[in-house]
Design a protein around this motif. Sequence first.
Motif, mmCIF file in Angstrom:
data_model
loop_
_atom_site.group_PDB
_atom_site.id
_atom_site.type_symbol
_atom_site.label_atom_id
_atom_site.label_comp_id
_atom_site.label_asym_id
_atom_site.label_seq_id
_atom_site.Cartn_x
_atom_site.Cartn_y
_atom_site.Cartn_z
ATOM 1 N N ILE A 64 21.027 -53.014 106.044
ATOM 2 C CA ILE A 64 19.569 -52.967 105.958
ATOM 3 C C ILE A 64 19.204 -53.195 104.500
ATOM 4 N N LYS A 65 18.256 -54.128 104.267
ATOM 5 C CA LYS A 65 17.833 -54.407 102.890
ATOM 6 C C LYS A 65 16.350 -54.747 102.867
ATOM 7 N N PRO A 66 15.699 -54.528 101.720
ATOM 8 C CA PRO A 66 14.289 -54.900 101.600
ATOM 9 C C PRO A 66 14.180 -56.415 101.439
ATOM 10 N N ILE A 67 13.119 -57.008 102.017
ATOM 11 C CA ILE A 67 12.895 -58.436 101.791
ATOM 12 C C ILE A 67 11.518 -58.696 101.187
ATOM 13 N N LEU A 85 17.126 -59.014 112.153
ATOM 14 C CA LEU A 85 15.944 -58.403 112.734
ATOM 15 C C LEU A 85 15.028 -58.033 111.576
ATOM 16 N N ILE A 86 13.811 -58.555 111.585
ATOM 17 C CA ILE A 86 12.835 -58.249 110.538
ATOM 18 C C ILE A 86 11.920 -57.140 111.043
ATOM 19 N N THR A 100 8.534 -54.783 115.203
ATOM 20 C CA THR A 100 9.347 -55.990 115.217
ATOM 21 C C THR A 100 8.900 -56.872 116.374
ATOM 22 N N TRP A 101 9.122 -58.141 116.251
ATOM 23 C CA TRP A 101 8.715 -59.123 117.258
ATOM 24 C C TRP A 101 7.239 -58.987 117.596
ATOM 25 N N GLY A 102 6.478 -58.414 116.673
ATOM 26 C CA GLY A 102 5.042 -58.315 116.859
ATOM 27 C C GLY A 102 4.557 -57.235 117.794
ATOM 28 N N LYS A 103 5.438 -56.638 118.590
ATOM 29 C CA LYS A 103 4.984 -55.668 119.593
ATOM 30 C C LYS A 103 5.804 -54.396 119.645
#
Length: 166
Positions: free
Chosen positions: A50-53, A75-76, A88-91
């Motif tokens: 897991i890392k910050p983007i 996975l963002i 995630t995935w908007g929902k």
Amino acid sequence: MCVGYVATVTMMPSYRSYDKIYGKWYTNAWMGNVDIPNDKKNQKMPPFVIKPISANKIEAKLNLKKNGRCEEIKLILQTTNEPGKMVTWGKQIVGLLNMKVKDNMIIYMEGKMNGKNIIMMQLLGRNSDVNPEAFEIFEEFVRSKGQDVTKIIKPEVEADCIPGRS
């Protein structure tokens, strides 16, 4: 049974504390009602990072063997105004639950996938050994969500692979 698990599992206090979740994690246990073929349910799991983007997004990435090849899966997660909750995935809502057991946390997701209500939760650890106290808390969390603890899976660890290679 762990009495008082609610006191030992809390939502991560704020985005500022997310730096504590960055780095390598192992899936020590998981369960959910997602449709996964039986031959894949007990598949070995590699560690993930897991890392910050950006200021309001983090990335969870792992390298998984699929069809004989190593594939990178990302996975963002987008932060929300609610501490400890991401989208995630908007929902799908993803909850990051901090545990009083050092180097362990629970990730909890619920939402709709292909028109079906889904729920999935993972016990994560900084190493591949399952902490018995953390696992007991995880079982209580699973029960609190109305799920069957007998369906919890403790996957074996798979060595990390290099994307694009067999």
